[in-house]
Design a protein around this motif. Structure first.
Motif, PDB file in Angstrom:
ATOM      1  N   CYS A   1     -15.355 -47.414  -3.592  1.00  0.00           N
ATOM      2  CA  CYS A   1     -16.243 -47.627  -2.751  1.00  0.00           C
ATOM      3  C   CYS A   1     -15.789 -48.916  -1.487  1.00  0.00           C
ATOM      4  N   ASP A   2     -16.434 -47.859  -0.302  1.00  0.00           N
ATOM      5  CA  ASP A   2     -15.812 -49.034   0.746  1.00  0.00           C
ATOM      6  C   ASP A   2     -16.592 -49.970   0.610  1.00  0.00           C
ATOM      7  N   ALA A   3     -18.242 -49.738   0.694  1.00  0.00           N
ATOM      8  CA  ALA A   3     -18.782 -50.660   1.325  1.00  0.00           C
ATOM      9  C   ALA A   3     -19.667 -50.213   0.110  1.00  0.00           C
ATOM     10  N   VAL A   4     -21.342 -51.354  -0.254  1.00  0.00           N
ATOM     11  CA  VAL A   4     -22.010 -51.333  -1.320  1.00  0.00           C
ATOM     12  C   VAL A   4     -23.596 -51.414  -1.424  1.00  0.00           C
TER      13      VAL A   4
ATOM     14  N   LYS B   1     -25.942 -52.090 -15.711  1.00  0.00           N
ATOM     15  CA  LYS B   1     -25.421 -51.595 -17.398  1.00  0.00           C
ATOM     16  C   LYS B   1     -23.729 -50.956 -17.481  1.00  0.00           C
ATOM     17  N   VAL B   2     -24.312 -49.110 -16.927  1.00  0.00           N
ATOM     18  CA  VAL B   2     -23.031 -48.477 -16.952  1.00  0.00           C
ATOM     19  C   VAL B   2     -21.845 -48.686 -16.144  1.00  0.00           C
ATOM     20  N   ALA B   3     -22.103 -49.794 -14.604  1.00  0.00           N
ATOM     21  CA  ALA B   3     -21.473 -50.222 -13.863  1.00  0.00           C
ATOM     22  C   ALA B   3     -21.933 -51.223 -13.324  1.00  0.00           C
ATOM     23  N   THR B   4     -21.204 -52.076 -12.518  1.00  0.00           N
ATOM     24  CA  THR B   4     -21.455 -52.953 -11.791  1.00  0.00           C
ATOM     25  C   THR B   4     -20.943 -52.634 -10.399  1.00  0.00           C
ATOM     26  N   VAL B   5     -21.637 -53.737  -9.421  1.00  0.00           N
ATOM     27  CA  VAL B   5     -21.007 -53.482  -8.238  1.00  0.00           C
ATOM     28  C   VAL B   5     -20.051 -53.614  -7.862  1.00  0.00           C
ATOM     29  N   ASP B   6     -19.476 -54.172  -8.822  1.00  0.00           N
ATOM     30  CA  ASP B   6     -17.874 -54.475  -8.804  1.00  0.00           C
ATOM     31  C   ASP B   6     -17.145 -53.253  -9.130  1.00  0.00           C
ATOM     32  N   ASP B   7     -17.240 -52.887  -9.935  1.00  0.00           N
ATOM     33  CA  ASP B   7     -17.035 -51.522 -10.823  1.00  0.00           C
ATOM     34  C   ASP B   7     -17.143 -50.649  -9.343  1.00  0.00           C
ATOM     35  N   LEU B   8     -18.440 -50.355  -9.027  1.00  0.00           N
ATOM     36  CA  LEU B   8     -17.948 -49.410  -7.379  1.00  0.00           C
ATOM     37  C   LEU B   8     -17.060 -49.639  -6.144  1.00  0.00           C
ATOM     38  N   LEU B   9     -16.904 -51.363  -6.288  1.00  0.00           N
ATOM     39  CA  LEU B   9     -16.451 -51.495  -4.820  1.00  0.00           C
ATOM     40  C   LEU B   9     -14.520 -51.103  -4.960  1.00  0.00           C
ATOM     41  N   GLN B  10     -14.353 -51.171  -7.247  1.00  0.00           N
ATOM     42  CA  GLN B  10     -12.822 -51.009  -7.313  1.00  0.00           C
ATOM     43  C   GLN B  10     -12.929 -49.329  -7.184  1.00  0.00           C
TER      44      GLN B  10
ATOM     45  N   PRO C   1     -15.619 -36.370   8.806  1.00  0.00           N
ATOM     46  CA  PRO C   1     -15.772 -37.332   7.819  1.00  0.00           C
ATOM     47  C   PRO C   1     -15.198 -38.042   8.495  1.00  0.00           C
ATOM     48  N   VAL C   2     -15.537 -39.269   8.168  1.00  0.00           N
ATOM     49  CA  VAL C   2     -14.200 -40.486   9.051  1.00  0.00           C
ATOM     50  C   VAL C   2     -13.532 -41.682   7.420  1.00  0.00           C
ATOM     51  N   GLY C   3     -13.981 -40.533   6.152  1.00  0.00           N
ATOM     52  CA  GLY C   3     -12.840 -41.313   5.151  1.00  0.00           C
ATOM     53  C   GLY C   3     -13.773 -42.814   4.570  1.00  0.00           C
ATOM     54  N   LEU C   4     -15.071 -42.628   4.870  1.00  0.00           N
ATOM     55  CA  LEU C   4     -15.275 -44.197   4.445  1.00  0.00           C
ATOM     56  C   LEU C   4     -16.565 -43.838   3.182  1.00  0.00           C
ATOM     57  N   ARG C   5     -16.330 -44.075   1.839  1.00  0.00           N
ATOM     58  CA  ARG C   5     -17.120 -43.974   0.815  1.00  0.00           C
ATOM     59  C   ARG C   5     -18.565 -45.310   1.098  1.00  0.00           C
ATOM     60  N   VAL C   6     -19.690 -44.696   0.405  1.00  0.00           N
ATOM     61  CA  VAL C   6     -20.404 -45.983   0.597  1.00  0.00           C
ATOM     62  C   VAL C   6     -21.532 -46.086  -0.408  1.00  0.00           C
TER      63      VAL C   6
END
Lengths: 284, 478
Positions: B233-236, B221-230, B144-149
């Motif tokens: 998620c390190d990358a989307v 709807k249930v979440a936005t790209v910004d929600d994921l980044l916040q 694991p590199v400790g990054l989430r996409v």
């Protein structure tokens, strides 16, 4: 999987299911719906969310047994689960302080009316609700609607409870009396919504109706739910489900709703046959 | 010329075993049956093993084609699969739906004098062999590199990217709006061209690698790209495809019995309406069906209608067969099965009966004018003549535009005038920091393999950006 945590029969043919769906419970706004599928063989059907509790992560779906899928749904209870549930879908209801709002609904439209009416109340409106049912025993959410309305009127077609007559007749009396009304939101059978819109049109009262066309994906991908509003094609799933009722082509909506009548009957018959068959019989 | 090359040219291209047209037009089983090991070896023997192969460059994901074919010659089919999978994580799918005739096979040197080597059929054979033998090997997963996409959309772009990044030690979550992962591979392409078990096997493979799939999860709807980044998620990566149907915009288009190809195919493929009533989703089983459009989706729709029991299926197209964007093979299969073509004909209006069902389409004959921007000759209306074609079902397959659900809920994401996300073609980078995009949502409706190529490029750029070493151990440079 989405666990069913409670089930209650509210009236003959009308069932309420509480389902564990924390993401939906957390993000749902009044007017939005979900699309669910019971199992691998199931169809995707849209259902409006009658209530939610972000604390327990549950949503409440209230529906009428009309076709195969809703009959099947009504058989679920605690311990069973839905395979799929996506939402919240659709645009939320536009909620602000309009002044006096009228929530008007018939039959199974009432569960959708409830969160919207609650939101109107919370926004500081004077809230009038007019609810209708064929007969007293079919009326649902009277207590809940009463709790969020300043004025609650009940109409039954057979006069078994409240005012004898249709909800639209009660609205007509209000309008003729000159009662102030700033916004109307109607949910119910298509003929009811159509009549309702004809009533408010001469008064120029903004009237929103929540449309219930056939849907598949619910994200604007297929166009099954297309409706005509102001002569333009719109998708109820992403552009609605609420539209300016004075602009809606109800005739088209009725016709498109009947598109699969034949197959729906076949499905329902097949389902009933299975119910009659000895239990434990494998699904073909 | 070497002796091998001479021999290769005299060997005929091995035909693909297929179900007979009269039989397959009434079932949903796969049309092409696939090479046997013997056929595959015979076809592999035709490859010239060029010192400077042209086929590799002509492949959007640059598969080492001569190498994998060399393994087939040695009967090392699992070794061939390994080579394929170095560049193409979905070979069983690409082998079936790639337009090889305009990519790798179009560059095959053998094709100059004889028929090109059947690279696509060999690719399919190898992938099927590995899967059927139960010998699918899991690649080495980096620590694991400790990054989430977060990957939005589980079509070919998203699946490819997910596979690449999970191998490199990323934690990968794929969000899918529908209930089944696969995107267009499950809702769009019919069973008879791409069996859903194969898509399922590819998705299961990614699951085994550690990719998490979240179906029924509608980003926007249930979440936005910004929600994921916040929320960690390190990358989307946005790979939501071109999932909003275009209609003809002619009168009567909302009559009952008129479908977008998306709806028609989704009902049949994803919801299995062709197995109604065992599966609950209904679909109109028209007797006289018209399909509008000339691409692969139009062919898929027409052939689906035949299999659903239509007596007469007509593809109505404004230009001629020469201008049709459908693959030659799809067109050929459709013709063999009995699909009819009404060319140089444009729909003007749908006519309905009293119940609101379509009963006919009013058409206008066309002629071809000068070439337009796409190089295809432009259709021109011949005034004064109309033609009513009786139908009871219509399927509109004239293309898709981008679905605005994700772009419209993501601030500062640059879009072009068609609503597609603007992304660097080499890296997939968008105008938003930490957000990549690829596939049809960037290019507009294109092919599965191009989407896979875009997913791969974006994955490599994400590795570079976060300074994660690539598989061959080379530290990536940002």
């Amino acid at each position: 999987m989405y666990q069913v945590v409670a089930r209650e029969r509210l009236a003959p043919g009308i069932v309420s299911l509480r389902i564990l769906a924390p993401d939906v419970a957390r993000t749902h706004k009044a007017g939005q719906f979900v699309i669910l599928r019971i199992d691998e063989f199931g169809e995707r059907i849209p259902l409006t969310v009658a209530d939610k509790d972000p604390g327990t992560g549950t949503i409440t779906l209230i529906f009428q047994e009309v076709g195969k899928t809703t009959y099947e749904l009504a058989e679920l209870g605690p311990g069973s689960a839905l395979l799929d549930l996506a939402g919240p879908l659709g645009r939320p209801t536009e909620v602000e302080k309009f002044g006096t709002t009228v929530s008007i609904g018939g039959g199974i439209g009432i569960p959708l009316l409830y969160p919207i009416t609650k939101a109107f109340r919370e926004a500081g409106n004077h809230v009038i609700s007019i609810l209708g049912a064929r007969t007293k025993g079919l009326l649902v959410l009277e207590r809940e609607m009463g709790a969020v309305s300043h004025v609650l009127r009940i109409c039954t077609d057979d006069g078994s409870y409240g005012i004898h007559g249709f909800v639209t007749q009660e609205l007509e009396r209000m309008l003729k009396r000159g009662d102030p009304v700033d916004r109307v939101l109607g949910v119910g059978p298509v003929p009811m919504m159509r009549v309702l819109c004809e009533l408010t049109r001469p008064y120029g009262i903004k009237t929103l109706v929540s449309l219930n066309p056939i849907m598949v994906d619910g994200t604007g991908m297929c166009g099954a739910c297309r409706c005509e509003v102001d002569g333009k094609t719109v998708y109820a799933c992403v552009d609605g489900p609420e539209f300016d009722g004075h602009q809606v082509n109800f005739d088209l909506l009725m016709k498109r709703l009947s598109m699969y009548k034949g197959q729906e009957l076949i499905s329902l018959e097949k389902h009933k046959e299975r119910m009659r068959a000895p239990s434990g019989e494998a699904r073909s | 010329m070497t002796a091998d090359a001479k021999r290769a040219k005299t060997l005929p291209r091995q035909p693909m075993p297929e179900q007979a047209p009269c039989e397959r037009a009434h079932n949903f089983r796969e049309v092409a049956l696939g090479y046997t090991a013997e056929l595959a070896c015979r076809e592999a023997a035709r490859c010239l093993q060029c010192k400077k192969p042209k086929c590799i460059q002509a492949c959007p994901v640059e598969v080492d084609i001569p190498q994998f074919i060399a393994r087939i010659r040695e009967k090392d089919f699992l070794g061939a699969a390994r080579i394929l999978k170095e560049k193409n994580s979905l070979p069983a799918i690409a082998g079936r739906v790639c337009p090889q005739e305009s990519q790798c096979e179009s560059a095959c040197i053998l094709g100059k004098k004889a028929e090109p080597c059947a690279i696509g059929r060999l690719e399919r054979f190898v992938a099927d062999y590995e899967r059927n033998a139960g010998k699918v090997q899991l690649p080495k997963i980096a620590p694991p590199v400790g990054l989430r996409v977060g990957v939005i959309g589980s079509g070919p772009a998203g699946l490819t990217l997910a596979g690449e990044l999970v191998k490199h030690g990323f934690s990968v979550t794929v969000f899918e709006a529908l209930h089944e992962p696969g995107g267009v591979l499950v809702y769009g392409i019919p069973e008879f061209r791409l069996p859903k078990d194969i898509v399922k096997a590819e998705v299961d493979y990614l699951r085994r690698l550690g990719v998490e799939f979240k179906p029924n999860y509608v980003i926007g709807k249930v979440a936005t790209v910004d929600d994921l980044l916040q929320s960690g998620c390190d990358a989307v990566f946005i790979g939501t495809g071109a999932g909003a149907p275009l209609f003809l915009n002619i009168p009567g288009e909302n009559l009952c019995g008129i479908y977008s190809a998306n709806e028609y195919l989704t009902r049949s493929n994803l919801m299995k309406a062709y197995r109604f009533p065992d599966y609950s989703t209904p679909i109109a089983r028209g007797k006289k069906v018209a399909v509008f459009g000339g691409g692969n989706v139009a062919m898929d729709s027409a052939r689906t209608a035949l299999r659903l029991g239509a007596e007469e299926v007509t593809v109505i197209y404004r230009r001629t067969k020469t201008e049709m964007p459908a693959r030659a093979e799809e067109l050929h299969h459709a013709e063999e099965e009995g699909v009819r073509f009404q060319l140089l004909t444009a729909p003007m209006a749908f006519l309905g009966n009293e119940g609101g069902w379509v009963r006919a389409v009013r058409c206008n004959p066309m002629r071809l004018g000068e070439a337009d921007a796409t190089g295809r000759r432009r259709p021109i209306l011949i005034e004064g003549e109309t033609l009513d074609i009786e139908i009871d079902t219509a399927i509109v397959a004239i293309g898709n535009r981008s679905n605005p659900l994700v772009p419209s809920t993501t601030a500062q994401l640059d879009l072009n005038r068609w609503g597609n996300i603007v992304a660097d073609p080499d890296t997939g980078k968008t105008s938003r920091d930490r957000v990549w995009a690829g596939g049809d949502i960037v290019t507009g409706a294109a092919t599965v393999i191009l989407a896979m190529g875009a997913g791969r490029k974006a994955a490599l750029d994400i590795l570079r950006t976060f300074g994660v070493a690539t598989a061959d151990g080379v530290p990536a440079v940002a």
